[in-house]
Scaffold this motif. Structure first.
Motif, PDB file in Angstrom:
ATOM      1  N   GLY A  10       0.810  -1.209   0.000  1.00 41.20           N
ATOM      2  CA  GLY A  10       0.000   0.000   0.000  1.00 41.20           C
ATOM      3  C   GLY A  10       0.846   1.263   0.000  1.00 41.20           C
ATOM      4  N   GLY A  11       0.208   2.345  -0.398  1.00 42.49           N
ATOM      5  CA  GLY A  11       0.873   3.640  -0.393  1.00 42.49           C
ATOM      6  C   GLY A  11       1.997   3.735  -1.412  1.00 42.49           C
ATOM      7  N   PRO A  28      10.767  -6.817  13.925  1.00 37.93           N
ATOM      8  CA  PRO A  28      10.965  -5.420  13.517  1.00 37.93           C
ATOM      9  C   PRO A  28      10.045  -4.518  14.336  1.00 37.93           C
ATOM     10  N   PRO A  29      10.242  -3.203  14.296  1.00 36.23           N
ATOM     11  CA  PRO A  29       9.399  -2.288  15.071  1.00 36.23           C
ATOM     12  C   PRO A  29       7.937  -2.362  14.631  1.00 36.23           C
ATOM     13  N   LYS A  30       7.010  -2.013  15.538  1.00 40.08           N
ATOM     14  CA  LYS A  30       5.585  -2.064  15.222  1.00 40.08           C
ATOM     15  C   LYS A  30       5.202  -1.050  14.157  1.00 40.08           C
ATOM     16  N   THR A  31       5.839   0.111  14.176  1.00 40.84           N
ATOM     17  CA  THR A  31       5.589   1.122  13.151  1.00 40.84           C
ATOM     18  C   THR A  31       6.905   1.475  12.480  1.00 40.84           C
ATOM     19  N   TYR A  32       6.814   1.783  11.197  1.00 44.78           N
ATOM     20  CA  TYR A  32       7.993   2.169  10.428  1.00 44.78           C
ATOM     21  C   TYR A  32       7.666   3.507   9.776  1.00 44.78           C
ATOM     22  N   ARG A  33       8.414   4.523  10.108  1.00 44.67           N
ATOM     23  CA  ARG A  33       8.169   5.877   9.599  1.00 44.67           C
ATOM     24  C   ARG A  33       9.243   6.239   8.575  1.00 44.67           C
ATOM     25  N   ILE A  34       8.776   6.722   7.425  1.00 48.29           N
ATOM     26  CA  ILE A  34       9.688   7.095   6.335  1.00 48.29           C
ATOM     27  C   ILE A  34       9.494   8.579   6.041  1.00 48.29           C
ATOM     28  N   LEU A  47       5.624   9.064   5.907  1.00 49.76           N
ATOM     29  CA  LEU A  47       4.796   7.909   5.581  1.00 49.76           C
ATOM     30  C   LEU A  47       4.870   6.938   6.749  1.00 49.76           C
ATOM     31  N   VAL A  48       3.717   6.441   7.198  1.00 53.90           N
ATOM     32  CA  VAL A  48       3.673   5.547   8.351  1.00 53.90           C
ATOM     33  C   VAL A  48       3.152   4.186   7.902  1.00 53.90           C
ATOM     34  N   TYR A  49       3.886   3.140   8.262  1.00 52.90           N
ATOM     35  CA  TYR A  49       3.497   1.763   7.964  1.00 52.90           C
ATOM     36  C   TYR A  49       3.404   0.992   9.272  1.00 52.90           C
ATOM     37  N   ARG A  50       2.416   0.102   9.378  1.00 52.73           N
ATOM     38  CA  ARG A  50       2.196  -0.726  10.564  1.00 52.73           C
ATOM     39  C   ARG A  50       2.602  -2.166  10.286  1.00 52.73           C
ATOM     40  N   ARG A  51       3.223  -2.808  11.276  1.00 55.48           N
ATOM     41  CA  ARG A  51       3.647  -4.193  11.149  1.00 55.48           C
ATOM     42  C   ARG A  51       2.455  -5.127  11.350  1.00 55.48           C
ATOM     43  N   TRP A  69       0.526   0.077   4.802  1.00 56.76           N
ATOM     44  CA  TRP A  69       0.454   1.536   4.858  1.00 56.76           C
ATOM     45  C   TRP A  69      -0.689   1.978   5.765  1.00 56.76           C
ATOM     46  N   ASP A  70      -0.421   2.962   6.617  1.00 51.76           N
ATOM     47  CA  ASP A  70      -1.416   3.559   7.504  1.00 51.76           C
ATOM     48  C   ASP A  70      -1.678   4.975   7.003  1.00 51.76           C
ATOM     49  N   PRO A  71      -2.729   5.168   6.188  1.00 55.29           N
ATOM     50  CA  PRO A  71      -2.963   6.507   5.625  1.00 55.29           C
ATOM     51  C   PRO A  71      -3.322   7.549   6.677  1.00 55.29           C
ATOM     52  N   ALA A  72      -3.764   7.128   7.863  1.00 53.51           N
ATOM     53  CA  ALA A  72      -4.085   8.091   8.918  1.00 53.51           C
ATOM     54  C   ALA A  72      -2.822   8.717   9.491  1.00 53.51           C
TER      55      ALA A  72
END
Length: 107
Positions: A10-11, A28-34, A47-51, A69-72
């Motif tokens: 996604g995203g 890996p971490p629960k959230t990955y921020r790019i 951009l925020v992605y959730r594991r 991808w977490d669009p919120a």
């Protein structure tokens, strides 16, 4: 540190596989921020992605992960500590009258 190739869904990162550092537990971490730089020189977009588990029914005893991808943008509830929850037995305002009981003696 050890890394694991982790797919993104996604995203803007859809279909890419990146090496993600894993912790001591092998996860890996629960959230990955790019952070993505703004072409006009403004603040970067994040951009925020959730594991999530990649294949839940494999039965090998360990989970492989992917990021969705977490669009919120990570506006989740965050950590939920037991002491931060309101206690229904105690009113929020100590001077407030508990519900259902009249203030005056007319009753």
């Amino acid at each position: 540190m050890k890394s694991e190739d982790t797919p993104f869904e996604g995203g803007p990162m859809d279909g890419r596989v990146l090496p993600v550092l894993v912790g001591m537990t092998g996860r890996p971490p629960k959230t990955y921020r790019i952070p993505v730089p703004d072409p006009d020189g403004g603040p970067p977009t994040v951009l925020v992605y959730r594991r999530v588990p990649r294949n839940a029914g494999h039965g090998l005893g360990f989970a492989r992960w992917k990021y969705v991808w977490d669009p919120a943008g990570g506006k989740g509830a965050g950590r939920k500590w037991p002491w931060s929850r309101p206690d229904p037995a105690r009113p929020a305002d100590p001077d407030a009258t508990p519900g259902g009981k009249p203030d005056d003696a007319d009753g």
